[in-house]
Design a protein around this motif. Structure first.
Motif, PDB file in Angstrom:
ATOM      1  N   SER A 155       0.835  -1.194   0.000  1.00 19.84           N
ATOM      2  CA  SER A 155       0.000   0.000   0.000  1.00 19.84           C
ATOM      3  C   SER A 155       0.873   1.248   0.000  1.00 19.84           C
ATOM      4  N   ALA A 156       0.260   2.321  -0.464  1.00 19.56           N
ATOM      5  CA  ALA A 156       0.991   3.585  -0.529  1.00 19.56           C
ATOM      6  C   ALA A 156       1.464   4.013   0.854  1.00 19.56           C
ATOM      7  N   GLU A 157       0.605   3.754   1.830  1.00 14.06           N
ATOM      8  CA  GLU A 157       0.957   4.145   3.198  1.00 14.06           C
ATOM      9  C   GLU A 157       2.219   3.413   3.658  1.00 14.06           C
ATOM     10  N   VAL A 158       2.267   2.097   3.419  1.00 14.09           N
ATOM     11  CA  VAL A 158       3.420   1.301   3.837  1.00 14.09           C
ATOM     12  C   VAL A 158       4.670   1.739   3.090  1.00 14.09           C
ATOM     13  N   ALA A 159       4.534   1.932   1.777  1.00 12.83           N
ATOM     14  CA  ALA A 159       5.692   2.320   0.973  1.00 12.83           C
ATOM     15  C   ALA A 159       6.252   3.649   1.448  1.00 12.83           C
ATOM     16  N   ALA A 160       5.343   4.576   1.746  1.00 13.55           N
ATOM     17  CA  ALA A 160       5.792   5.893   2.189  1.00 13.55           C
ATOM     18  C   ALA A 160       6.479   5.796   3.534  1.00 13.55           C
ATOM     19  N   TYR A 161       5.901   5.026   4.420  1.00 13.67           N
ATOM     20  CA  TYR A 161       6.474   4.904   5.762  1.00 13.67           C
ATOM     21  C   TYR A 161       7.869   4.290   5.695  1.00 13.67           C
ATOM     22  N   VAL A 162       7.987   3.212   4.960  1.00 10.90           N
ATOM     23  CA  VAL A 162       9.298   2.554   4.843  1.00 10.90           C
ATOM     24  C   VAL A 162      10.294   3.493   4.150  1.00 10.90           C
ATOM     25  N   GLY A 163       9.797   4.227   3.171  1.00 16.96           N
ATOM     26  CA  GLY A 163      10.670   5.182   2.469  1.00 16.96           C
ATOM     27  C   GLY A 163      11.240   6.218   3.431  1.00 16.96           C
ATOM     28  N   LEU A 164      10.369   6.710   4.296  1.00 21.25           N
ATOM     29  CA  LEU A 164      10.837   7.730   5.245  1.00 21.25           C
ATOM     30  C   LEU A 164      11.812   7.147   6.260  1.00 21.25           C
ATOM     31  N   VAL A 165      11.561   5.896   6.668  1.00 20.67           N
ATOM     32  CA  VAL A 165      12.499   5.249   7.585  1.00 20.67           C
ATOM     33  C   VAL A 165      13.861   5.118   6.917  1.00 20.67           C
ATOM     34  N   ARG A 166      13.857   4.680   5.686  1.00 15.45           N
ATOM     35  CA  ARG A 166      15.127   4.528   4.961  1.00 15.45           C
ATOM     36  C   ARG A 166      15.822   5.867   4.808  1.00 15.45           C
ATOM     37  N   THR A 167      15.011   6.906   4.556  1.00 12.90           N
ATOM     38  CA  THR A 167      15.590   8.244   4.425  1.00 12.90           C
ATOM     39  C   THR A 167      16.297   8.658   5.720  1.00 12.90           C
ATOM     40  N   ALA A 168      15.652   8.316   6.850  1.00  6.65           N
ATOM     41  CA  ALA A 168      16.240   8.700   8.138  1.00  6.65           C
ATOM     42  C   ALA A 168      17.526   7.920   8.416  1.00  6.65           C
ATOM     43  N   LEU A 169      17.730   6.818   7.706  1.00  8.68           N
ATOM     44  CA  LEU A 169      18.917   5.982   7.934  1.00  8.68           C
ATOM     45  C   LEU A 169      19.966   6.169   6.840  1.00  8.68           C
ATOM     46  N   ARG A 170      19.772   7.192   5.987  1.00  5.63           N
ATOM     47  CA  ARG A 170      20.575   7.263   4.770  1.00  5.63           C
ATOM     48  C   ARG A 170      22.063   7.528   5.043  1.00  5.63           C
ATOM     49  N   ASP A 171      22.403   7.888   6.288  1.00  3.60           N
ATOM     50  CA  ASP A 171      23.824   8.111   6.579  1.00  3.60           C
ATOM     51  C   ASP A 171      24.560   6.786   6.806  1.00  3.60           C
ATOM     52  N   LEU A 172      23.797   5.691   6.941  1.00  7.36           N
ATOM     53  CA  LEU A 172      24.427   4.381   7.133  1.00  7.36           C
ATOM     54  C   LEU A 172      24.769   3.769   5.777  1.00  7.36           C
ATOM     55  N   PRO A 173      25.709   2.820   5.772  1.00  6.98           N
ATOM     56  CA  PRO A 173      26.021   2.121   4.519  1.00  6.98           C
ATOM     57  C   PRO A 173      24.767   1.425   3.983  1.00  6.98           C
ATOM     58  N   PRO A 174      24.595   1.355   2.689  1.00 10.54           N
ATOM     59  CA  PRO A 174      23.383   0.791   2.069  1.00 10.54           C
ATOM     60  C   PRO A 174      23.117  -0.645   2.522  1.00 10.54           C
ATOM     61  N   GLU A 175      24.197  -1.452   2.739  1.00 13.56           N
ATOM     62  CA  GLU A 175      23.978  -2.848   3.160  1.00 13.56           C
ATOM     63  C   GLU A 175      23.315  -2.879   4.533  1.00 13.56           C
ATOM     64  N   ASP A 176      23.764  -1.992   5.423  1.00 11.79           N
ATOM     65  CA  ASP A 176      23.181  -1.954   6.758  1.00 11.79           C
ATOM     66  C   ASP A 176      21.729  -1.511   6.696  1.00 11.79           C
ATOM     67  N   VAL A 177      21.457  -0.529   5.829  1.00 14.36           N
ATOM     68  CA  VAL A 177      20.070  -0.071   5.685  1.00 14.36           C
ATOM     69  C   VAL A 177      19.206  -1.224   5.190  1.00 14.36           C
ATOM     70  N   GLU A 178      19.745  -1.987   4.269  1.00 20.14           N
ATOM     71  CA  GLU A 178      18.984  -3.115   3.730  1.00 20.14           C
ATOM     72  C   GLU A 178      18.782  -4.186   4.814  1.00 20.14           C
ATOM     73  N   ASP A 179      19.818  -4.427   5.603  1.00 17.41           N
ATOM     74  CA  ASP A 179      19.692  -5.376   6.712  1.00 17.41           C
ATOM     75  C   ASP A 179      18.600  -4.943   7.683  1.00 17.41           C
ATOM     76  N   LEU A 180      18.580  -3.649   7.967  1.00 22.84           N
ATOM     77  CA  LEU A 180      17.637  -3.128   8.958  1.00 22.84           C
ATOM     78  C   LEU A 180      16.212  -3.091   8.436  1.00 22.84           C
ATOM     79  N   THR A 181      16.054  -2.787   7.171  1.00 23.58           N
ATOM     80  CA  THR A 181      14.702  -2.535   6.661  1.00 23.58           C
ATOM     81  C   THR A 181      14.260  -3.570   5.636  1.00 23.58           C
ATOM     82  N   GLY A 182      15.104  -4.551   5.365  1.00 23.71           N
ATOM     83  CA  GLY A 182      14.710  -5.584   4.419  1.00 23.71           C
ATOM     84  C   GLY A 182      13.484  -6.331   4.927  1.00 23.71           C
ATOM     85  N   GLY A 183      12.510  -6.501   4.067  1.00 26.44           N
ATOM     86  CA  GLY A 183      11.302  -7.203   4.472  1.00 26.44           C
ATOM     87  C   GLY A 183      10.350  -6.349   5.273  1.00 26.44           C
ATOM     88  N   LEU A 184      10.701  -5.106   5.505  1.00 19.51           N
ATOM     89  CA  LEU A 184       9.856  -4.240   6.322  1.00 19.51           C
ATOM     90  C   LEU A 184       8.518  -3.976   5.638  1.00 19.51           C
TER      91      LEU A 184
END
Lengths: 353, 110
Positions: free
Chosen positions: A28-57
């Motif tokens: 859903s748009a709501e879920v996609a937006a929420y996860v997008g914002l979470v990823r944005t807030a983590l963008r200072d981390l290496p991409p692999e770590d972001v994927e580890d943290l938010t993969g499957g979210l």
């Protein structure tokens, strides 16, 4: 909340275009937006770590969203707070200050901001490019005027033209300048812009104040040893006073004075601006007396210009005896006439030289 | 007593225990923790803990694609995780025993 909703709407479009690894169909748009914002807030981390943290979210949040009518934000909190919790639970340090930009002084930031605005403005208004030479000329003239006015000299037209020419020359070359010369250019522009209106006002209004310097020369009337006489006293060859005398120059110009120069504020005001009959009679002054403590009190008579030739006297003795008598005759007349107009300012008897 | 702070201290152990029982994805782990009685557990805390245990080598991770939706990321326990669970479990039991004894004494006094 409404701002957040707006942001989410923006992120929906972005995520849709990205093709995130976890963002397959059915989110859903709501879920996609929420996860997008979470990823944005983590963008200072290496991409692999972001994927580890938010993969499957996406899948997990979709499941969560399907369980309840409650909006995700109400259930999970702000995405930024969610990201912070995620980060701290995973043992990552909190986000440091944004890396990027080297430190700049407030002045540099401000001036670079304003110059960016200026560049944009210039691009939007091409006529400014054509108007630049006009500004260069104005700038030079204004600065030359200010400089000479500051030095106490009366700015001449030639000086203004010289300043304009110099400034125009500088304008043709200034774009290649850098370092201190660029700084000078900026300072000159600011100074000229600030002084432009005052200088224009001084040039236009100067016509009113200039007489202080100039009109001494061009003023009507006569100057004697730098002073402007308020009146003339004329005596004939015999040393007798002449009333209503009129004096002409070798060019036939009548000498005039301003009656206002001798007007003492009493009596009727002078009717004319210039008077050519002497002595000047103005206000309560009758012309021959009352010139105040600073003025000269003309005597009743002065010695004759030409001593009377005995022979001449002999021939004209019967007829010329009268002038001599009239001199003596007028002396006693003096005390009687002054008391009438102005008894207090009567210095005649004692002040006579 | 606010259990949030207590949960933080034992979250590793709790997550390991849940995953040791059966592999699970993030939200599944959250749900099972809550079902077990840890109501105050935070979603993001669980996800972060899973990631940290995985990075520490206590968990394995695998992705299960889905036809109708996004893929799921499952976590399972490995040998090292089980060793950690056993070690931390002992620590917890002795700690809890101390606390129980302490409270029992206090209860007798009261």
């Amino acid at each position: 909340m409404s701002a957040m909703t707006e942001k989410i709407t923006q992120d929906i479009e972005r995520d849709g275009a990205d093709g995130e690894p976890g963002g397959g169909g059915g989110v859903s748009a709501e879920v996609a937006a929420y996860v997008g914002l979470v990823r944005t807030a983590l963008r200072d981390l290496p991409p692999e770590d972001v994927e580890d943290l938010t993969g499957g979210l996406e899948a997990d949040l979709s499941e969560l969203a399907a369980e309840t009518e409650e909006p995700l934000i109400a259930r999970l909190g702000e995405p930024s707070a969610y990201a912070a919790e995620l980060r701290s639970a995973a043992g990552f340090p909190p986000p440091g200050p944004p890396p990027a930009e080297p430190r700049q002084s407030w002045w540099r930031r401000m001036s670079s901001g304003s110059s960016a605005r200026w560049l944009r403005w210039r691009a939007e208004h091409p006529w400014l490019e054509q108007a630049r030479p006009v500004w260069w000329v104005l700038r030079g003239a204004v600065l030359a005027y200010v400089l000479f006015a500051f030095l106490g000299a009366q700015p001449r037209l030639l000086i203004l033209v010289l300043g304009a020419v110099l400034s125009f020359w500088a304008g043709l070359h200034q774009d290649q300048w850098d370092g201190w010369r660029a700084g000078m250019r900026k300072a000159a522009n600011v100074a000229a812009a600030v002084m432009l209106l005052p200088v224009l006002a001084a040039l236009v209004g100067g016509r009113g104040s200039a007489p202080d310097y100039v009109e001494v020369v061009s003023q009507e009337g006569v100057s004697v040893e730098g002073e402007r006489p308020a009146s003339f006293f004329v005596y004939d060859a015999d040393g007798q006073r002449v009333d209503g005398a009129r004096i002409f120059t070798d060019q036939g110009t009548a000498l005039t004075v301003s009656p206002w120069d001798s007007y003492d504020g009493t009596g009727p005001e002078p009717a004319q601006s210039q008077v050519d009959t002497f002595p000047v009679v103005t206000g309560s002054l009758d012309g021959w007396n009352g010139w105040g403590p600073d003025g000269w009190t003309p005597p009743v008579a002065i010695p004759p210009a030409f001593p009377i030739d005995p022979a001449d006297e002999a021939t004209t003795d019967p007829s010329t005896g009268e002038p001599t008598e009239s001199v003596t005759a007028e002396v006693p007349e003096e005390p009687t006439s002054p008391p009438t107009p102005e008894p207090t300012t009567e210095p005649t008897g004692t002040a006579a030289p | 007593m606010d259990t949030t702070q207590l949960v933080k201290g034992v979250l590793d152990l709790a997550v390991l225990a849940v995953v040791a029982d059966e592999d699970g994805y993030g939200y599944d782990v959250v749900r099972r923790l809550r079902a077990a009685g840890l109501e105050d557990v935070g979603d993001a805390s669980v996800y972060g803990t899973l990631r940290r245990l995985y990075a520490a080598g206590a968990l394995t991770s695998y992705v299960v694609p889905s036809d109708e939706g996004p893929h799921r990321k499952y976590y399972g326990i490995n040998a090292e995780g089980r060793a950690t669970l056993e070690r931390q479990g002992k620590t917890w039991r002795s700690f809890a025993g101390v606390m129980d004894a302490l409270l029992e004494t206090a209860g007798e006094v009261a």
